[in-house]
Structures are given as structure tokens and as C-alpha cells.
Motif scaffolding. Structure first.
Motif, PDB file in Angstrom:
ATOM      1  N   LEU A  22      -4.129  10.221  -3.221  1.00 39.23           N
ATOM      2  CA  LEU A  22      -3.558  10.151  -1.885  1.00 39.23           C
ATOM      3  C   LEU A  22      -2.122  10.646  -1.963  1.00 39.23           C
ATOM      4  O   LEU A  22      -1.353  10.190  -2.823  1.00 39.23           O
ATOM      5  CB  LEU A  22      -3.575   8.686  -1.409  1.00 39.23           C
ATOM      6  CG  LEU A  22      -3.592   8.422   0.082  1.00 39.23           C
ATOM      7  CD1 LEU A  22      -4.813   9.061   0.737  1.00 39.23           C
ATOM      8  CD2 LEU A  22      -3.589   6.927   0.321  1.00 39.23           C
ATOM      9  N   ARG A  29       1.123   4.127  -2.772  1.00 37.37           N
ATOM     10  CA  ARG A  29       0.832   5.507  -2.380  1.00 37.37           C
ATOM     11  C   ARG A  29       2.004   6.424  -2.720  1.00 37.37           C
ATOM     12  O   ARG A  29       1.823   7.514  -3.244  1.00 37.37           O
ATOM     13  CB  ARG A  29       0.551   5.562  -0.872  1.00 37.37           C
ATOM     14  CG  ARG A  29       0.171   6.939  -0.368  1.00 37.37           C
ATOM     15  CD  ARG A  29       0.239   7.006   1.134  1.00 37.37           C
ATOM     16  NE  ARG A  29       1.573   6.633   1.592  1.00 37.37           N
ATOM     17  CZ  ARG A  29       1.864   6.229   2.819  1.00 37.37           C
ATOM     18  NH1 ARG A  29       0.913   6.121   3.711  1.00 37.37           N
ATOM     19  NH2 ARG A  29       3.095   5.927   3.150  1.00 37.37           N
ATOM     20  N   ASP A  30       3.229   5.948  -2.437  1.00 32.95           N
ATOM     21  CA  ASP A  30       4.403   6.782  -2.704  1.00 32.95           C
ATOM     22  C   ASP A  30       4.622   6.987  -4.200  1.00 32.95           C
ATOM     23  O   ASP A  30       5.255   7.955  -4.619  1.00 32.95           O
ATOM     24  CB  ASP A  30       5.642   6.180  -2.039  1.00 32.95           C
ATOM     25  CG  ASP A  30       5.570   6.294  -0.514  1.00 32.95           C
ATOM     26  OD1 ASP A  30       4.693   7.040  -0.029  1.00 32.95           O
ATOM     27  OD2 ASP A  30       6.355   5.640   0.191  1.00 32.95           O
ATOM     28  N   GLU A  85      -7.632   8.836  -3.762  1.00 36.10           N
ATOM     29  CA  GLU A  85      -8.283   9.006  -2.462  1.00 36.10           C
ATOM     30  C   GLU A  85      -9.772   9.249  -2.622  1.00 36.10           C
ATOM     31  O   GLU A  85     -10.589   8.677  -1.913  1.00 36.10           O
ATOM     32  CB  GLU A  85      -7.630  10.173  -1.711  1.00 36.10           C
ATOM     33  CG  GLU A  85      -8.131  10.345  -0.292  1.00 36.10           C
ATOM     34  CD  GLU A  85      -7.387  11.465   0.430  1.00 36.10           C
ATOM     35  OE1 GLU A  85      -6.908  12.404  -0.253  1.00 36.10           O
ATOM     36  OE2 GLU A  85      -7.292  11.407   1.659  1.00 36.10           O
ATOM     37  N   ILE A 124      -2.562   5.850  -5.794  1.00 40.14           N
ATOM     38  CA  ILE A 124      -3.825   5.561  -5.098  1.00 40.14           C
ATOM     39  C   ILE A 124      -4.756   6.770  -5.140  1.00 40.14           C
ATOM     40  O   ILE A 124      -4.369   7.884  -4.786  1.00 40.14           O
ATOM     41  CB  ILE A 124      -3.577   5.133  -3.644  1.00 40.14           C
ATOM     42  CG1 ILE A 124      -2.740   3.852  -3.616  1.00 40.14           C
ATOM     43  CG2 ILE A 124      -4.899   4.927  -2.905  1.00 40.14           C
ATOM     44  CD1 ILE A 124      -2.413   3.343  -2.229  1.00 40.14           C
ATOM     45  N   TYR A 180       0.838  -1.198   0.000  1.00 41.79           N
ATOM     46  CA  TYR A 180       0.000   0.000   0.000  1.00 41.79           C
ATOM     47  C   TYR A 180       0.875   1.251   0.000  1.00 41.79           C
ATOM     48  O   TYR A 180       0.655   2.186  -0.782  1.00 41.79           O
ATOM     49  CB  TYR A 180      -0.913  -0.023   1.227  1.00 41.79           C
ATOM     50  CG  TYR A 180      -1.744   1.220   1.424  1.00 41.79           C
ATOM     51  CD1 TYR A 180      -2.966   1.367   0.788  1.00 41.79           C
ATOM     52  CD2 TYR A 180      -1.304   2.247   2.255  1.00 41.79           C
ATOM     53  CE1 TYR A 180      -3.730   2.512   0.962  1.00 41.79           C
ATOM     54  CE2 TYR A 180      -2.050   3.397   2.443  1.00 41.79           C
ATOM     55  CZ  TYR A 180      -3.268   3.523   1.794  1.00 41.79           C
ATOM     56  OH  TYR A 180      -4.019   4.657   1.976  1.00 41.79           O
ATOM     57  N   LYS A 181       1.898   1.251   0.888  1.00 48.85           N
ATOM     58  CA  LYS A 181       2.791   2.411   0.970  1.00 48.85           C
ATOM     59  C   LYS A 181       3.524   2.619  -0.354  1.00 48.85           C
ATOM     60  O   LYS A 181       3.711   3.751  -0.797  1.00 48.85           O
ATOM     61  CB  LYS A 181       3.817   2.213   2.092  1.00 48.85           C
ATOM     62  CG  LYS A 181       3.225   2.449   3.463  1.00 48.85           C
ATOM     63  CD  LYS A 181       4.255   2.196   4.554  1.00 48.85           C
ATOM     64  CE  LYS A 181       3.582   2.240   5.932  1.00 48.85           C
ATOM     65  NZ  LYS A 181       4.402   1.618   6.960  1.00 48.85           N
TER      66      LYS A 181
END
Ligand SMILES: [Zn+2]
Length: 279
Positions: free
Chosen positions: A271, A50-51, A57, A55, A46-47
Motif C-alpha cells: 500500500l 501505511r506511511d 495491499e 502494509i 493504520y496510517k
């Protein structure tokens, strides 16, 4: 405790019992359950996503995704010990993929690629089935040697092991995919889940049939294993025939499908990658 030693004060017995119980606890082997590894791996992936800023939001597309995802979660959740969560991600190719730990990622363009609700539901049912079968973990184990090398090479840079494996696994989910056997099993379990959630499980077959005629570049990667698709359809059809009490009520005619309402040109808020030093 010998029965002759009634004289021992309970003030001694109590601490002794406490010590014994601590000793017993210490001897119980502490298992490292695979489910905890799954959670850790899922969070690292997930990280990673996201990075990379993938993702989404918030987007009106969630209004399309949510009701289908929730209905499927209700049926699939008892089969898996971690909560299923669905995220929209932005990537060039229509796709969906599930990671260990319960996260399911749906590429925004997939919502435009599928023609009806049943095709979307079939895709999501298929993906949660990979998670239930722990196919991602199996894929990770299979590729462990390569990952060990990657971990060894990058360990000096400081990221955690889970993070590194996550990077490797995300790459593999996108490139290698699963074995045909794992795909067919996910199809079959997925069809059970879709049927129970009252989505016509023929949706996945309709999707197979649609992309067989589609431009190669636009075929969702999760379905891009061409030679196996005929077999996958046959396996599903046999499963439907063998279980008429579950499947005979569903129409095989795509004309019976429920149109999917997808907002056009939906704006997306991404995100934000975590700032340095954050969790
Ligand atoms: Zn699959």
C-alpha cells in the motif's frame, strides 16, 4: 404546561416544544465513548503503518490468511462493536498484533513460521481477544504519562494527538507487550473463539511448544515471554478440562493438524504511503 392555559395557540406551543426539546438535548451529556477513541486510534495506527510502507495491499498470502480470518471474524465480531479487518504487513520478525478499532496485523513471515492452520488460527484468535478485552487501550492508559510527554514535545510539529499516541502505542505493542495476566486471558478467550469457529484450540499450545525449542531470534515477539509460557499452557489446559462440552472433541495431538498451504516466494504489492495533504 398548566391545564388552564388552553387558550395558548398551538402555533405557540409548537415552537415552545421545539425550544424545550432542543434545550433537553443540549442538557444530555455527550459521552465520548471509548469505542470512538478506539476507532480514531486504530485509524492513526493504520496510517502510521501505511506511511512506513509496511502494509501489504495484495499478495497470494492473503489467500492463505483470508479463510481463517473470516471464520474467526464471524465468531468474534458479535463480541466487538467495530469490524475486524486483517492486514498483512512486512516486518523482519514473525509477529501479529491487534490495534484498537478492530484492525489485526499479521506479519507475512508468520505464515511461514506456523506449521499448520490451527497454529495460525490460534494466533489470530489470541489477537482478536486482545481487542475484545481492550488491552491496547489499557496499555495506552498505563503509559499515558510517557505519552503525555511525547505529545507535549511533538505537538508543535503539527500531527494530531491520536497520531502521536498511535506512534507511541505501536512502539509499545512491539516492545513491551501486555502483562502475563492479559496474555493468559487473551489465550483463554481466544481458545473459546477458535473452538466456536471449529479450529482446534490446541493450535496455540502447539505453537508455544514449537517455539520453546526454536532459535530465540526467530520466536514471534507475541510469544517471546518465555518464563510465562508454561503458565499460559497450564491455564489453557485447565480451561479445556473445565469445559469438556466445548473442548473434549478436539485432539491434543499435533499430528491431527491441518497443513497450511502457503505460496512460496509470494510477491507483495505494498500500500503506497498517502501523498502529502491527503486524508
Ligand atoms: Zn498477546
Amino acid at each position: 404546561m398548566p391545564t388552564s392555559r388552553f387558550s395558548i395557540s398551538r402555533f405557540w406551543i409548537m415552537p415552545l416544544m421545539a425550544i424545550l426539546s432542543v434545550a433537553c438535548l443540549a442538557q444530555v451529556p455527550v459521552p465520548e465513548p471509548v469505542t470512538d477513541q478506539e476507532t480514531e486510534l486504530g485509524q492513526a495506527m493504520y496510517k502510521q503503518l501505511r506511511d512506513k510502507g509496511e502494509i501489504i495491499e495484495s499478495s497470494p498470502l492473503y489467500d492463505t490468511l483470508k479463510p481463517v480470518a473470516e471464520a474467526i471474524s464471524r465468531v468474534a465480531q458479535p463480541r466487538y462493536p467495530h469490524p475486524f479487518k486483517f492486514f498483512l504487513v512486512h516486518e523482519t520478525q514473525p509477529n501479529a498484533f491487534a490495534t484498537p478499532g478492530g484492525n489485526v496485523y499479521v506479519v507475512d513471515s508468520l505464515l511461514y513460521f506456523v506449521k499448520n492452520t490451527e497454529q495460525l488460527a490460534g494466533t489470530l484468535c489470541h489477537e482478536v481477544s486482545h481487542t475484545i478485552h481492550r488491552d491496547g487501550v489499557a496499555l495506552m492508559e498505563k503509559e499515558r504519562k510517557i505519552e503525555e510527554r511525547e505529545v507535549a514535545a511533538a505537538i508543535l510539529l503539527g500531527p494530531t494527538r491520536a497520531h502521536l499516541i498511535a506512534i507511541a502505542l505501536i512502539g509499545k505493542l512491539h516492545s513491551l507487550g501486555y502483562s502475563r495476566d492479559a496474555e493468559s486471558k487473551a489465550d483463554v478467550t481466544g481458545s473459546d473463539i477458535c473452538a466456536e469457529a471449529n479450529y482446534n484450540p490446541w493450535g496455540l499450545i502447539w505453537l508455544f511448544q514449537d517455539f520453546q525449542n526454536a532459535d530465540v531470534g526467530r520466536i514471534p515477539q507475541l510469544l517471546s515471554d518465555h518464563p510465562a509460557n508454561g503458565t499460559r499452557i497450564q491455564t489453557l489446559e485447565k480451561h479445556f478440562r473445565d469445559n469438556p462440552s466445548t473442548f473434549s472433541k478436539f485432539s491434543r495431538d499435533p499430528k491431527s493438524a491441518t497443513p497450511l498451504s502457503v505460496p512460496k516466494e509470494a510477491p507483495a504489492v505494498f500500500l503506497r504511503p498517502e501523498t502529502k495533504g491527503g486524508n
